[in-house]
Scaffold this active site. Structure first.
Site, PDB file in Angstrom:
ATOM      1  N   SER A  58       0.847  -1.196   0.000  1.00  0.00           N
ATOM      2  CA  SER A  58       0.000   0.000   0.000  1.00  0.00           C
ATOM      3  C   SER A  58       0.879   1.241   0.000  1.00  0.00           C
ATOM      4  CB  SER A  58      -0.865   0.033   1.264  1.00  0.00           C
ATOM      5  OG  SER A  58      -0.060   0.294   2.397  1.00  0.00           O
ATOM      6  N   ASP A  59       0.370   2.327  -0.567  1.00  0.00           N
ATOM      7  CA  ASP A  59       1.022   3.604  -0.315  1.00  0.00           C
ATOM      8  C   ASP A  59       0.843   3.896   1.180  1.00  0.00           C
ATOM      9  OD1 ASP A  59       2.387   6.002  -0.598  1.00  0.00           O
ATOM     10  OD2 ASP A  59       1.303   6.594  -2.404  1.00  0.00           O
TER      11      ASP A  59
END
Ligand SMILES: *[C@@H]1O[C@H](CO)[C@@H](O)[C@H](O)[C@H]1NC(C)=O
Ligand SMILES: *[C@@H]1O[C@H](CO)[C@@H](O)[C@H](O)[C@H]1NC(C)=O
Ligand SMILES: *[C@@H]1O[C@H](CO)[C@@H](O)[C@H](O)[C@H]1NC(C)=O
Ligand SMILES: *[C@@H]1O[C@H](CO)[C@@H](O)[C@H](O)[C@H]1NC(C)=O
Ligand SMILES: *[C@@H]1O[C@H](CO)[C@@H](O)[C@H](O)[C@H]1NC(C)=O
Ligand SMILES: *[C@@H]1O[C@H](CO)[C@@H](O)[C@H](O)[C@H]1NC(C)=O
Ligand SMILES: *[C@@H]1O[C@H](CO)[C@@H](O)[C@H](O)[C@H]1NC(C)=O
Ligand SMILES: *[C@@H]1O[C@H](CO)[C@@H](O)[C@H](O)[C@H]1NC(C)=O
Ligand SMILES: *[C@@H]1O[C@H](CO)[C@@H](O)[C@H](O)[C@H]1NC(C)=O
Ligand SMILES: CC(=O)N[C@H]1CO[C@H](CO)[C@@H](O)[C@@H]1O
Length: 876
Positions: free
Chosen positions: A294-295
C-alpha cells in the site's frame, strides 16, 4: 523536532484520533464501511468484483523462487507470516517502511525506502536526474545504467525494496505535482523507460517498486481523511488498458518485484481494496507474481484490502500513526483465527513476499540497513516512534556513490533539449562575453539541502519536491560550471534584471528560469504539490526576466529547468531570444552537464517527453486540476485516450513544441528504411496457455497459541506486532458480511493473460523496421529515431489518434559523415487496440492498413520516412 513542535504534534494526533473514532463509528454502521459506498459515482462507471486473489507462482520464471518460498512458508507460524505482511509502524525502524521479521528463516525486517531518483533522507548518495529527464534522453542504455546505479546505492545502504520507478502519474494533467517522477506523457515511453530502470535496479538484487497503481494523476485530494474521501478517477476500460495500465504491464513483463497501490479511488473503490484492479487486472490479466504494497496510510480496511489483493501494508499503522492500532498486524492474526480471511490468502501474501526476496537473491549476503531515514546523527533511538527506545548506531554514512556521477551527468547532458537555435547561436564560444541572469543559475541561498525534501525553489532546480527526492551530496551549479569553463562571464544571480549592467553589442545574455512542483504534503509558494498558483508559467517572474534581458541584449539564450511543460509565449518569439534549452531536472550534475552542451563539447540530443502548448486552453478542460473542498471529487477521464499529443493531433492543434521535439547542432538523414515481417498478425493473439502450478499449503486454521505473546518478550511501546493478548478469544468464527461478489471459487482465467504482462504472444515481434541514420551536418551528435504507428481505425472499429509512439532508438555519437543502422521492433501489442467486448487485444489482420512513421517528433513536419505495410518505405 523541538519540544513545542512535539507537543503540537501530540495535540494534533489526539484531535485526529477523536475524529477518527467518531468517523469510524459514524461510517461503519453499514456492513461495507463508508469507503465502499459508491453513491457519488457517475452512473456510467462501476467497479466489477473480482475474487478470489489469484495465487502467485504459476509463471515459469518464478518457479524456483516459489519452490524455495513454499518450503519455508509451510513451516512458518501465524505470527511469522503476519510479520512479513505488516509494517512495524511509523518511525519504528531505520527505513521509511519496515516489516516485521522471520529470523528463524533468515528473513530480517525488510527495509522499504524512497525513491525513484536515488535514496531519500541519507548521505553519501547520488542525486540522479529525475524520471522526466531520463525520459528526455530517449536512450535505453542510459535508462538501464541509471537503474543499475540506483540499485547499487540501495543495496549498499541495505535497502530491500527501493520505491521506484514511477509511471503513475503518467502526465494526464500538465499541472500535476509529481509527473516529473515518471518518464513522459506517453505509455510506450513510460513503459520502455520503466522496464529498463527495473531491469537495471533488480540486476543488483534490490526489489524495485513500480508505482503508483493507478490513476493518481493529481496530488491535491488524493488522500482520504475523516472529512473528505480521496478523489475517484473514473475511467473506461479501453482508456485504462491503452494508456494508464500499459506501462505497468511493461514493468510486470520484466519481472518487477513489487507494485504500490495508490491513495485514490478508481471508479468509486479505493485502489488498495479494489478487487478488479488488484486481483483482476494486475494479478490475473497481467500475471503479476510479486507483492502489492500500500502507499503510506492508503489502507482503510483490513479484511477488504486483503481479499481484494493487497499483500503488504505500510507503514503498518491504522488510519492515524503512533496510536498502536493497525488494520493488519495483530488484527490480521485475529481475522485468520476467526476465519474471516482464508488462510490461503495469507499464505499467498507471504509466499509472494518471500518468493520475491528469493528471486532477487536477498537470501545470500544481503546487507542490513546501515542508515536511518529518521536522523542525520550517527547514534540515536532505534525506534523513534517509541517514547522510550533502545539507542545505538543508526547511521554508518556508508558511501555508495562509486562513480555514479558519470551516469548522472550523462543522463542530465543527453536529456538537454534544444528547442530553438536561430542562426546557430549555440554553441557559444568559451571566450564570448557572457552575462548570466537568474537565481536558477546559482546555489540555494539557504544552503545545500536546506529545505527538507527539497521543499522550496531556491537556486538551480535540480528536482521537484517531496518523497521522490534525494539529498544532494554536492551540487555543481550552472554558475560554478560556467565560471570554470569561460574567461569573460559576469553573473547576476537575481530574478530582477539589474539596473546597472554594462552591455556591449556583442554580449550574450544567458537567462535561467524554472518551474517547480512536488508532493502535496509540502506547499511551496502557494503551490500545494500541483502547480495551482504558478499556473504553467515560469516561477519568480522568470518570464519578465527574459523579456527584460531581451530588451537590452541582441542575443539571449534561455535555459529552462522545469518539472513539465511551461508556457513560453511571453518571450519565445522575441527577436533577441535566439536559443532555448530545456534542461529538465538535472540532479547534482546540473552545471557540468549544461556546460558540455552550451559550449559545444557535445551536441544536444534530448527530445521533449511531453507537448509544450501555446496556452493552457489548448488542453482538454477535463485535464485541469480539480479543487473541491467538500465531498468526493469525481475525476472523469472524459477525454479518454486523448491526452498530451494524442489530443493535439486529434483536435488538430499545432502546439508550440510537439512531443518528441528536439534540435541538434548537426543534422541527420534517414535512408534505406525497410520493414521486415517477422510474425503473421492475426486478429487476436493465439490462445493463452493454462496456468502453471502454484504452492499448496494446509488449509486448516493455525492454533491460536501461535500469536500469543512470547514469554519474556521485550515489547517496544507502540511498536506493531502480530501478537494478541488473548488469542483464544479470537477463534470464534461467525458469518462475515463479505463484499458483494466475494467468492473463494477461482475466477476463470482472463483470455488476455498467460504470463507476466499478459499473453506472451502480445510481445511477439511482428515487424522490424531497419533504417540507416547518417550525420549530414558538420558537428558530431546523436540522433533519436521515433517510431509512430498509424492503425486503420475503420478496420478496428474504434476511434484513434493518427499516430502513437511505440518505439524509439538512439544512435551513438556520430561524427560528420558517419552512419549507423538502427533496428526498431514492433510487437503485436504495439499494433493492437483493447477490445472491450472480447476483452482481448485486437489487431488488423496481416497488418493491413498499418503505417509506420519515422520522425524526429510527432509533428508531420518532423516525419522523415513513411512505411506502409506491403509497400516500399518512402522518404518524405
Ligand atoms: C470502470 O467503469 C467502467 C464503466 O462501467 C468499466 O468499463 C471499467 O471496467 C471499470 N474499471 C474498473 C477498474 O473498475
Ligand atoms: C516479528 O517481528 C518482530 C520485529 O518486528 C520480532 O520482534 C518478532 O520476534 C517477530 N516474530 C516472530 C514470531 O518471528
Ligand atoms: C475477524 O477479525 C477481523 C479483524 O479484527 C474483524 O474485522 C472481523 O470482523 C472478524 N470477523 C468476525 C466474523 O467477527
Ligand atoms: C552496511 O553497509 C556495509 C557496506 O555496504 C555492509 O558491509 C554492512 O553489512 C551494512 N550493514 C550493516 C548493518 O553494517
Ligand atoms: C541570421 O543571419 C543572417 C546572416 O547573417 C542575417 O541576415 C539574419 O538577420 C539573421 N537572422 C536572425 C533572426 O538573427
Ligand atoms: C573545470 O574545468 C576543468 C577543465 O576545463 C574540468 O576538468 C573541471 O572538471 C571543471 N570543474 C568543474 C567544477 O566544473
Ligand atoms: C559599468 O561601467 C562603468 C564605467 O566603466 C563602471 O563604473 C561600472 O562599475 C560598470 N558596472 C558594472 C556592473 O560592471
Ligand atoms: C490563453 O488563452 C486564454 C483563454 O483562451 C486567453 O485569455 C489568453 O489571452 C491566452 N493567452 C495567450 C498568451 O495566448
Ligand atoms: C534490423 O534490426 C533488427 C533489430 O535490431 C536486427 O536484429 C537486424 O539485424 C537488423 N537488420 C539489418 C539488415 O540491419
Ligand atoms: C565521502 C563523503 O562524502 N563522506 C560524507 C558522508 O556523510 C557524512 C555526513 O554527512 C559527511 O561528514 C562525510 O563527509
Amino acid at each position: 523536532m523541538t519540544v513545542v513542535a512535539f507537543r503540537r504534534f501530540l495535540f494534533l494526533i489526539s484531535l485526529l484520533w477523536v475524529l477518527h473514532v467518531t468517523a469510524t463509528r459514524h461510517f461503519n454502521g453499514d456492513n461495507e464501511g463508508f469507503l465502499n459506498k459508491r453513491t457519488d459515482l457517475p452512473a456510467e462507471y462501476s467497479t466489477p468484483d473480482y475474487y478470489p486473489t489469484p495465487i502467485g507462482g504459476w509463471v515459469d520464471e518464478w518457479t524456483d523462487a516459489y519452490v524455495k518460498a513454499q518450503k519455508i512458508v509451510s513451516s512458518m507460524t501465524l505470527a511469522e507470516k503476519v510479520n512479513l505482511t505488516s509494517g512495524t509502524g511509523y518511525l519504528m525502524g531505520p527505513c521509511v517502511g519496515n516489516t516485521g521479521s522471520a529470523l528463524r528463516f533468515g528473513i530480517p525486517n525488510l527495509c522499504l525506502q524512497d525513491g525513484p531518483l536515488g535514496i531519500r533522507n541519507t548521505e553519501n548518495n547520488t542525486a540522479f536526474p529525475a524520471g522526466v529527464t531520463t525520459g528526455a534522453t530517449w536512450d535505453k542504455q542510459l535508462m538501464y545504467a541509471r537503474g543499475v546505479a540506483i540499485g547499487e546505492e540501495a543495496r549498499g545502504k541495505g535497502i530491500n525494496v527501493q520505491m521506484g520507478p514511477v509511471v503513475g502519474p503518467l502526465g494526464r494533467k500538465p499541472r500535476s505535482g509529481r509527473t516529473w517522477e515518471g518518464f513522459g506523457a506517453d505509455p510506450s515511453l513510460q513503459g520502455i523507460a520503466a522496464a529498463e530502470t527495473i531491469k537495471g535496479m533488480q540486476s543488483t538484487g534490490v526489489i524495485a517498486t513500480l508505482k503508483h497503481y493507478i490513476l493518481n494523476e493529481q496530488e491535491m485530494y488524493r488522500m482520504t481523511n475523516v472529512l473528505q474521501r480521496g478523489y475517484s478517477s473514473d475511467i473506461d476500460d479501453r482508456t485504462l488498458h491503452e494508456i494508464y495500465l500499459w506501462p505497468f504491464a511493461e514493468g510486470v513483463r520484466v519481472g518487477v518485484g513489487s507494485i504500490m497501490a495508490s491513495y485514490n479511488d478508481v471508479n468509486g473503490t479505493l485502489a488498495t481494496q479494489n478487487s478488479m484492479l488488484l486481483n483482476g487486472l494486475l494479478k490475473d490479466e497481467l500475471g503479476f507474481q510479486g507483492f502489492v504494497v500500500s502507499d503510506w496510510y492508503a489502507q482503510f480496511s483490513g479484511v477488504g484490502s486483503a481479499l481484494a489483493g493487497l499483500d503488504m501494508t505500510m507503514p503498518g499503522d491504522g488510519a492515524v500513526p503512533l496510536l498502536g492500532d493497525s488494520f493488519w498486524n495483530f488484527e490480521l492474526s485475529r481475522s485468520i483465527l476467526n476465519g474471516t480471511i482464508p488462510i490461503e490468502r495469507l499464505n499467498d501474501m507471504v509466499t509472494r513476499i518471500v518468493a520475491t526476496w528469493y528471486k532477487l537473491g536477498q537470501d545470500e549476503d544481503y546487507p542490513l540497513p546501515n542508515f536511518s531515514t529518521n536522523t542525520e546523527d550517527a547514534t540515536g533511538p532505534l525506534y523513534p516512534g517509541a517514547l522510550i527506545s533502545p539507542s545505538g548506531v543508526v547511521n554508518q554514512f556508508v558511501n555508495v556513490q562509486a562513480n555514479h556521477n558519470t551516469v548522472a551527468k550523462a543522463v542530465a547532458r543527453d536529456a538537454i533539449t534544444l528547442l530553438k537555435n536561430t542562426n546557430n547561436t549555440l554553441p557559444l564560444s568559451k571566450d564570448a562575453s557572457l552575462k548570466v541572469f537568474g537565481t536558477d543559475a546559482g546555489a540555494n541561498s539557504g544552503g545545500l539541502n536546506s529545505c527538507s525534501d527539497q521543499g522550496c525553489d531556491n537556486g538551480v532546480l535540480t528536482m521537484g519536491w517531496g518523497s521522490g527526492t534525494a539529498r544532494l551530496p554536492y551540487l555543481i551549479t550552472p554558475q560554478d560550471a560556467i565560471a570554470n569553463a569561460t574567461t569573460n562571464t559576469e553573473f547576476y544571480i537575481s530574478d530582477t534584471f539589474p539596473s546597472s549592467v554594462n552591455i556591449s553589442s556583442g554580449d550574450i545574455a544567458i537567462v535561467f528560469i524554472n518551474a517547480d512542483s512536488g508532493e502535496n504534503y509540502i506547499t511551496v509558494e502557494e503551490n500545494p504539490g500541483d502547480r495551482t498558483s504558478a499556473n504553467l508559467y515560469a516561477w519568480h517572474n522568470g518570464d519578465q526576466l527574459v523579456q527584460d534581458a531581451s530588451a537590452k541584449f541582441n542575443t539571449v539564450v534561455v535555459v529552462v529547468h522545469s518539472v513539465g511543460p511551461i508556457i513560453m509565449e511571453k518571450w519565445i518569439d522575441l527577436p533577441s531570444v535566439k536559443a532555448v534549452l530545456a534542461a529538465h531536472l538535472p540532479g547534482q550534475e546540473a552545471g557540468d552537464s549544461l556546460v558540455d552542451i552550451l559550449f559545444g563539447d557535445y551536441s544536444p540530443s534530448g527530445h521533449l517527453p511531453y507537448t509544450v502548448p501555446h496556452n493552457e486552453s489548448e488542453y482538454p478542460t477535463s485535464v485541469g486540476l480539480i479543487n473541491q473542498v467538500i465531498g468526493q471529487i469525481q475525476d472523469t477521464y472524459s477525454e479518454r485516450i486523448y491526452i498530451d499529443y494524442r489530443h493535439f493531433l486529434q483536435a488538430n492543434i499545432t502546439p508550440r513544441y510537439p512531443f518528441g521535439y528536439g534540435l541538434s547542432y548537426t543534422s541527420f538523414n534517414l535512408s534505406g528504411a525497410e520493414v521486415t515481417s517477422r510474425t503473421l498478425l492475426t486478429q487476436y493473439p493465439p490462445a493463452r496457455a493454462a496456468k502453471g502450478p502454484t504452492p499448496a499449503y494446509s488449509t486448516s486454521i493455525p492454533p491460536a497459541s501461535q500469536v500469543a505473546w512470547p514469554e519474556d518478550f521485550n515489547h517496544i511501546w507502540r511498536y506493531l506486532y502480530p501478537y494478541l493478548d488473548d488469542p483464544s478469544a479470537a477463534t470464534s468464527t461467525a458469518p462475515y458480511p463479505y463484499p458483494t461478489g466475494y467468492t473463494t471459487t477461482p475466477h476463470p482465467v482472463p483470455r488476455a493473460g498467460g504470463s507476466q504482462g499478459g499473453n506472451p504472444a502480445l510481445w511477439d515481434i511482428v515487424f522490424t523496421i531497419n533504417v540507416t541514420v547518417t550525420n549530414v551536418g558538420d558537428r558530431s551528435g546523436r540522433a533519436v529515431v521515433q517510431l509512430y504507428v498509424e492503425l486503420p481505425a475503420d478496420t478496428l472499429g474504434v476511434d484513434l489518434p493518427p499516430r502513437q509512439l511505440r518505439q524509439f532508438e538512439k544512435t551513438s555519437i556520430l561524427l560528420p559523415g558517419e552512419s549507423e543502422s538502427l533496428g526498431l521492433t514492433v510487437t503485436r501489442k504495439d499494433l493492437s487496440v483493447w477490445d472491450v467486448v472480447v476483452q482481448d487485444w485486437l489487431a488488423p489482420v496481416d497488418g493491413q492498413g498499418i503505417k509506420f512513421w519515422l520522425g524526429e517528433s510527432v509533428a508531420m513536419e518532423d516525419m522523415r520516412v513513411l512505411c506502409t505495410v506491403g509497400q516500399e518505405c518512402e522518404n518524405i
